[in-house]
Design a protein around this motif. Structure first.
Motif, PDB file in Angstrom:
ATOM      1  N   ARG A  18      35.289  -7.830   2.473  1.00  0.00           N
ATOM      2  CA  ARG A  18      35.416  -8.418   3.811  1.00  0.00           C
ATOM      3  C   ARG A  18      34.885  -9.847   3.782  1.00  0.00           C
ATOM      4  N   HIS A  19      35.769 -10.793   4.100  1.00  0.00           N
ATOM      5  CA  HIS A  19      35.386 -12.200   4.124  1.00  0.00           C
ATOM      6  C   HIS A  19      34.444 -12.492   5.296  1.00  0.00           C
ATOM      7  N   THR A  60      29.519 -14.950   1.808  1.00  0.00           N
ATOM      8  CA  THR A  60      30.639 -15.773   2.256  1.00  0.00           C
ATOM      9  C   THR A  60      31.954 -15.198   1.758  1.00  0.00           C
ATOM     10  N   SER A  61      31.997 -14.833   0.487  1.00  0.00           N
ATOM     11  CA  SER A  61      33.225 -14.255  -0.071  1.00  0.00           C
ATOM     12  C   SER A  61      33.412 -12.813   0.354  1.00  0.00           C
ATOM     13  N   ASP A  62      32.323 -12.041   0.333  1.00  0.00           N
ATOM     14  CA  ASP A  62      32.425 -10.612   0.619  1.00  0.00           C
ATOM     15  C   ASP A  62      31.152 -10.119   1.303  1.00  0.00           C
ATOM     16  N   GLN A  63      31.253  -9.891   2.604  1.00  0.00           N
ATOM     17  CA  GLN A  63      30.100  -9.407   3.361  1.00  0.00           C
ATOM     18  C   GLN A  63      29.629  -8.029   2.891  1.00  0.00           C
ATOM     19  N   TRP A  64      30.575  -7.201   2.483  1.00  0.00           N
ATOM     20  CA  TRP A  64      30.240  -5.822   2.110  1.00  0.00           C
ATOM     21  C   TRP A  64      29.599  -5.714   0.726  1.00  0.00           C
ATOM     22  N   GLY A  65      29.951  -6.635  -0.167  1.00  0.00           N
ATOM     23  CA  GLY A  65      29.483  -6.519  -1.547  1.00  0.00           C
ATOM     24  C   GLY A  65      30.226  -5.488  -2.358  1.00  0.00           C
ATOM     25  N   THR A  66      31.410  -5.104  -1.919  1.00  0.00           N
ATOM     26  CA  THR A  66      32.197  -4.063  -2.599  1.00  0.00           C
ATOM     27  C   THR A  66      33.234  -4.627  -3.558  1.00  0.00           C
TER      28      THR A  66
END
Length: 312
Positions: A235-236, A280-286
Motif C-alpha cells: 500500500r503506497h 512511503t513506498s509501502d505502508q504495510w511492509g508486505t
C-alpha cells in the motif's frame, strides 16, 4: 490554466510486436472484455466502466504507447481547448472532428511536450456496464497511467499550463530530487503521474478493483498463473492505494490497485514524501523491497512513437 477542460481518463492505447500474447493477456488473464477483436486491432473494456474501452492493442513492428485519451465535458470544451493549445503553439495532429474509433464522439489529438499523442474527446457513447460483484476479481475501471520523463519538472508544468492538471503529491529523494509527480484532473488523487526516467515511455498503467478482497484475489490469481510479479502486494503512502505490479508479455508494467484516495479540492495541500522512508513506498511492509531490477523494468523501452501519430 484556471479552468481544466479534462474530466477524466478514458483509455490508453498500445502498439506491440507480440500482438496475440498481449491480447490473450488482457482477455484471458487480466480480466478485461474484448469488445472488438480483429487481426490487427483489439479493444478491451472493463466490465464495471461506462467507457467503451480502457485499453486498445494494435499490432505493430515497434512497441510504443499509441496514445492516452482523456474526457471533456462537452463539444464546446473540446473546441476551446483546441483553440487554446493552437494559440500556445502546441502541435495539433487534427482539428476537432467526429471520432472514428469505438463509441464515436467529438475530439482531437495533439502531441504533448515530449511527443506523445494525447486525445481529448466528449460525447462518446456510454457502454452498457454492470456492478462488479463481491469476490469478483476483475478490474472495475482504468485508474491511472504513469509516464516516464527525463525532465519531469517540465512535463508537470506543461500539463498544468495546457490541460489544467493539479499536483496532488510529490515523491522526493533527498539527494536526487523529485522522482514522482501525482497529477489529478478530478477528485481522484491522480489520474496521471509523471516519473523521472532516462527516456520517455509508459511507466505503468493501473486498474481499479472492487475492494481489498477482490484486489488480493486478483493479485493471487495472477501470481498463481505464473505472471512475473514485479512488486507487491502493498500500500503506497501517496494516494493511499494498494499495489501489485506485473509484467505483460511485451514488457509493459500493469498494476492492480484499489482504494485510491479522493481529494477535497478546496482543502487539499500537496505533500512531499521522502522515498528513503520505507512507509512511503509501502505502508504495510508486505511488498518486496523496491530495487534496481524493478526500477529498470518500470523504465520500460524508449518509446519509438514520439511525434508520430498512430494510424488509428
Amino acid at each position: 490554466m484556471s479552468f481544466s477542460p479534462i474530466t477524466h481518463l478514458r483509455h490508453f492505447d498500445l502498439a506491440v510486436p507480440d500482438y496475440h500474447k498481449q491480447v490473450e493477456f488482457y482477455g484471458k488473464h487480466w480480466g478485461l472484455t474484448a469488445t472488438t477483436d480483429g487481426s490487427d486491432l483489439t479493444y478491451f473494456a472493463a466490465e464495471g466502466s461506462p467507457e467503451q474501452y480502457v485499453v486498445r492493442v494494435r499490432r505493430a513492428d515497434d512497441k510504443r504507447l499509441d496514445l492516452v485519451s482523456f474526457g471533456a465535458a462537452d463539444r464546446q470544451s473540446v473546441e476551446k481547448l483546441a483553440q487554446d493549445l493552437a494559440a500556445s503553439g502546441v502541435h495539433l495532429i487534427n482539428e476537432p472532428t467526429d471520432v472514428q474509433t469505438a463509441g464515436g464522439g467529438y475530439g482531437f489529438r495533439f502531441f504533448d511536450l515530449e511527443g506523445r499523442t494525447i486525445e481529448v474527446s466528449s460525447d462518446v457513447e456510454v457502454r452498457q456496464h454492470r456492478k462488479i460483484e463481491e469476490r469478483e476479481d476483475i478490474p472495475v475501471r482504468l485508474s491511472h497511467v504513469v509516464l516516464n520523463s527525463p525532465e519531469p519538472e517540465k512535463m508537470r508544468a506543461w500539463y498544468e499550463k495546457h490541460l489544467g492538471f493539479r499536483l496532488s503529491d510529490t515523491l522526493n529523494h533527498p539527494r536526487t530530487g523529485d522522482l514522482f509527480y501525482f497529477m489529478r484532473c478530478n477528485a481522484q488523487h491522480h489520474s496521471m503521474a509523471i516519473a523521472r526516467g532516462p527516456h520517455a515511455s509508459l511507466q505503468h498503467a493501473s486498474f481499479e478493483l472492487r475492494g481489498l478482497d477482490e484486489y488480493m484475489r486478483g493479485s493471487g490469481r495472477m501470481m498463481r498463473s505464473g505472471w512475473q510479479k514485479l512488486w507487491g502486494p502493498g500500500r503506497h503512502r501517496a494516494g493511499d492505494n494498494t499495489f501489485t505490479y506485473f509484467l505483460d508479455p511485451n514488457g509493459n508494467t500493469m498494476e492492480y490497485t484499489t482504494e485510491l484516495e479522493t481529494v477535497e479540492e478546496d482543502t487539499w495541500h500537496p505533500s512531499v514524501f521522502n522515498v528513503k522512508e520505507s512507509e512511503t513506498s509501502d505502508q504495510w511492509g508486505t511488498a518486496n523491497d523496491m530495487d534496481d531490477f524493478i526500477t529498470r523494468e518500470m523504465f520500460n523501452d524508449p518509446d519509438k512513437g514520439l511525434y508520430v501519430a498512430p494510424p488509428v
